[in-house]
Motif scaffolding. Sequence first.
Motif, PDB file in Angstrom:
ATOM      1  N   VAL A  76       0.837  -1.195   0.000  1.00 42.69           N
ATOM      2  CA  VAL A  76       0.000   0.000   0.000  1.00 42.69           C
ATOM      3  C   VAL A  76       0.872   1.245   0.000  1.00 42.69           C
ATOM      4  O   VAL A  76       0.588   2.243  -0.674  1.00 42.69           O
ATOM      5  CB  VAL A  76      -0.949  -0.012   1.218  1.00 42.69           C
ATOM      6  N   LYS A  77       1.988   1.178   0.747  1.00 41.32           N
ATOM      7  CA  LYS A  77       2.950   2.275   0.801  1.00 41.32           C
ATOM      8  C   LYS A  77       4.317   1.682   1.089  1.00 41.32           C
ATOM      9  O   LYS A  77       4.449   0.822   1.949  1.00 41.32           O
ATOM     10  CB  LYS A  77       2.559   3.292   1.881  1.00 41.32           C
ATOM     11  N   GLU A  78       5.335   2.140   0.355  1.00 40.76           N
ATOM     12  CA  GLU A  78       6.687   1.630   0.527  1.00 40.76           C
ATOM     13  C   GLU A  78       7.546   2.635   1.280  1.00 40.76           C
ATOM     14  O   GLU A  78       7.291   3.850   1.252  1.00 40.76           O
ATOM     15  CB  GLU A  78       7.328   1.324  -0.830  1.00 40.76           C
ATOM     16  N   GLY A  79       8.567   2.108   1.952  1.00 44.95           N
ATOM     17  CA  GLY A  79       9.484   2.940   2.712  1.00 44.95           C
ATOM     18  C   GLY A  79      10.908   2.420   2.596  1.00 44.95           C
ATOM     19  O   GLY A  79      11.195   1.446   1.902  1.00 44.95           O
ATOM     20  N   VAL A  80      11.816   3.071   3.310  1.00 44.97           N
ATOM     21  CA  VAL A  80      13.221   2.665   3.324  1.00 44.97           C
ATOM     22  C   VAL A  80      13.360   1.395   4.159  1.00 44.97           C
ATOM     23  O   VAL A  80      12.708   1.266   5.202  1.00 44.97           O
ATOM     24  CB  VAL A  80      14.092   3.792   3.909  1.00 44.97           C
ATOM     25  N   PRO A  81      14.176   0.415   3.734  1.00 48.34           N
ATOM     26  CA  PRO A  81      14.351  -0.803   4.551  1.00 48.34           C
ATOM     27  C   PRO A  81      14.807  -0.483   5.966  1.00 48.34           C
ATOM     28  O   PRO A  81      15.581   0.454   6.203  1.00 48.34           O
ATOM     29  CB  PRO A  81      15.407  -1.592   3.768  1.00 48.34           C
ATOM     30  N   SER A  82      14.335  -1.268   6.911  1.00 41.67           N
ATOM     31  CA  SER A  82      14.711  -1.057   8.313  1.00 41.67           C
ATOM     32  C   SER A  82      16.145  -1.453   8.583  1.00 41.67           C
ATOM     33  O   SER A  82      16.753  -0.941   9.531  1.00 41.67           O
ATOM     34  CB  SER A  82      13.772  -1.860   9.229  1.00 41.67           C
ATOM     35  N   ALA A  83      16.725  -2.347   7.810  1.00 41.95           N
ATOM     36  CA  ALA A  83      18.107  -2.797   7.987  1.00 41.95           C
ATOM     37  C   ALA A  83      18.666  -3.175   6.634  1.00 41.95           C
ATOM     38  O   ALA A  83      17.932  -3.491   5.701  1.00 41.95           O
ATOM     39  CB  ALA A  83      18.184  -3.976   8.961  1.00 41.95           C
ATOM     40  N   GLY A  84      20.011  -3.132   6.533  1.00 40.33           N
ATOM     41  CA  GLY A  84      20.687  -3.517   5.308  1.00 40.33           C
ATOM     42  C   GLY A  84      21.042  -4.989   5.296  1.00 40.33           C
ATOM     43  O   GLY A  84      20.913  -5.691   6.310  1.00 40.33           O
ATOM     44  N   PRO A  85      21.517  -5.508   4.159  1.00 40.67           N
ATOM     45  CA  PRO A  85      21.870  -6.927   4.068  1.00 40.67           C
ATOM     46  C   PRO A  85      23.158  -7.248   4.816  1.00 40.67           C
ATOM     47  O   PRO A  85      24.055  -6.407   4.952  1.00 40.67           O
ATOM     48  CB  PRO A  85      22.026  -7.143   2.561  1.00 40.67           C
ATOM     49  N   VAL A  86      23.255  -8.493   5.297  1.00 39.35           N
ATOM     50  CA  VAL A  86      24.463  -8.993   5.954  1.00 39.35           C
ATOM     51  C   VAL A  86      25.449  -9.405   4.857  1.00 39.35           C
ATOM     52  O   VAL A  86      25.141 -10.226   4.003  1.00 39.35           O
ATOM     53  CB  VAL A  86      24.135 -10.179   6.877  1.00 39.35           C
ATOM     54  N   THR A  87      26.655  -8.849   4.907  1.00 41.55           N
ATOM     55  CA  THR A  87      27.627  -9.000   3.835  1.00 41.55           C
ATOM     56  C   THR A  87      28.747  -9.939   4.251  1.00 41.55           C
ATOM     57  O   THR A  87      29.192  -9.923   5.408  1.00 41.55           O
ATOM     58  CB  THR A  87      28.205  -7.628   3.454  1.00 41.55           C
ATOM     59  N   ASN A  88      29.228 -10.753   3.293  1.00 42.32           N
ATOM     60  CA  ASN A  88      30.382 -11.634   3.488  1.00 42.32           C
ATOM     61  C   ASN A  88      31.235 -11.579   2.225  1.00 42.32           C
ATOM     62  O   ASN A  88      30.767 -11.173   1.150  1.00 42.32           O
ATOM     63  CB  ASN A  88      29.954 -13.083   3.762  1.00 42.32           C
TER      64      ASN A  88
END
Length: 761
Positions: free
Chosen positions: A445-457
């Motif tokens: 219905v409405k989009e926003g900025v992700p609450s957290a970023g991806p875990v990187t390896n």
Amino acid sequence: MVPRVPVLGFNASFFIKHINTQFYTKLLPQPARGNSAMTWTSALGLLLLCGFSLAALPHKPENISCIFYYKHNLTCAWSPEKETSDTWYFVNRTYCYGKASDNCTSKNQASCSFPHPRATIPDNFTIEVEAQNANGMMRSDKTFWLLDNIVKIEPPEISYVQTVLGVPKVIQVKWNRPPLAPISATLKYTLRYKTVSGDKWKEVNFTKEPRTEGKYNLTGLQAFTEYVLALRCAAQESRFWSDWSQEAKGTTGEQVPLGLDLWRVLGPPEANGGRPVQLLWKAKRGPVVGKTLGYNIRYFPENRPNLTTTTNTTNQDLEVFLGNNTYCVFARAYNSIGKSQETMLRIPAIHEKSFQCMEVMQTCFNEDQLVVEWQSSDPKVDTWIVEWLPELDSEPVARSWEVVSQARNWTAPKDKLKPFLCYNISIYPMFQNQVGEPCSIQAYVKEGVPSAGPVTNVANIDKRTVTVTWKEIPKSQRNGFIINYTIFYQAENGEELSMTVNSNTLQCELESLARNTPYTVQVMASTIAGGANGTRVNFKTLSLNVMEIFLITSLVGGGLLILLILTVAYGLKNPNKLKHLCWPVIPNPAESRIAAWPREDFKNKLSLKMAQFASSLSTEDRILALYYDTSDLIDKLVVSSENFLEGVSTEELLKHQKNIVGEGKNEYVISLCTPDQLLRKSFHDPLISPEIPPREPQDLFVGMPEGICSEANEQLLPSDGSLRPDPVCQEGTPNPYLKNSVTTREFLASEGLPGQTERDV
């Protein structure tokens, strides 16, 4: 009544009407001929005087309006409402059809009232207003008024509001006639109403004759709905309405419930052939028509109504276990008035295929509202079931659904779908109580900025490349559709670089990196609203890559392999030498019987043999044989202890002596003087007989301890010319082979060596 006073000052109207041209000529001085400037000056001064007098007069009263408040007063008002100076207003009235007159006075107020009972209906009035101040007076035009047209009465009082028995959409309103309304007048009414939760009024107009009951039935309402009402009235010929009465509330009656919308959620089939089915229902879209007391649900296998199962419940869902055949389900609601019509839904068999007609499905936004649109290949299908379910990592939540008829689009209600949450929306076509194959889509219905970023390896670190991997963000933290990933990487003290990949990629290979350099990498996940950075990872590129290390290892390993092959080939060609090199033959001291010999007898025999051997040698050979290593002789003793004295001939000793000499001068002498480094040569080794250069006797003792060398010099050449054995050789340390033998250790420990005991003493 305020008496009128004479007006002081200049009256402009009187001056204009009653003074003629001769008055002007007499009033103004006659200038001399040719003096025209004075004539114009006098005229201009007179005009300024007249303009000053006109500006100081009150305004003429206009827009006169009168209202007759029944049995209270007659009030008239005019404009302007306020003057710049104190002003008296005189309202002249004629009444009784012009037979009587009076007036009322007010100061600085543009209204005036004539009290009751000097005003009654029916009658005609004439109203004229005069405004007077210190500078003069202004009079309005005459106005004529019919009291029946300007009468205003008090509002009615609502006594009660009630429902009409048997008529659910009607409210009956009763009120009392205003006590100060004309008894013989016909009154007109306006009734306004709205729902309690509404904000828009509706009005209905009607009239009531004199001496009739104040009662009215309000129709066209919704059943089982609470309304708010208000009432006002006026004389039939009057243009002035009374004020609104106090508001009153009333509720319409109930009616038979509307039909139900029926839906189902099919569970997976079980081992016994049955399957769980969750039945869902709700009232059809529309106003509430009554208080529902319960629901009646019945179901049976298709074409076998005699196996009907009936259930009454107050919930809006029911879980049943059906067989693998087709079933028919009927549902209806009931209240205190009656039961609704039944709604039927067909549950297909487990292996039955549903019809397909869905083609295209898409989402869009209209005024910040989510709209789902679809296309169908079958024009006969006009009923659809819209089902939506939030997609969460946790356990599934309750499904929401809605029926859409005569349309191929659906607008998501704002109060039912939450923002930043992904929903799975499915559209099911329905035709003649049969459900078709659905089509699904995901939407926010409405989009926003992700609450957290991806875990990187990082993985596969090389000298110039590295593979960056990351994990997807949990669904509850995405807050929108991930449109791409951006990889930021930066060398130590270098410029930050970036690379963008699409949303379905979870790894990326970075190239053209610097060799043996620390790097920092970070991945950002982005939606249409923005991006969020993930964890930061540090790594360092290699100085050598895997291929180079493999090449070096291959070369070294290949060389070792070639060497091993050559060694094996040499061993196969010369097996005895290889065997002797790798596995030398070591005699077992435990099998020797030399320990059982009498020590004194052995010494005597050994001395005799050595003397015989020495007598056959030259002087130089005697010197060398003196320091012949007795350990080689003991080796011979270990091999064959019984035939030692007989088997060791003079020639064999000589050959062995020559073999030792061939090793070199310095090495030979040092080995003689260092007991730990004595040369051990097998009697079976090839003989080497180089020429031994003559040397001085003292050169033979270089490197030997001082005590041993002195003792050797004393015994080297005896006076009788015979060669004596060296005491060190006679009283040498025990054979190391015997020391290492377990049985020999026990033998030596238990009996002891007499020679050693004597030497210790």
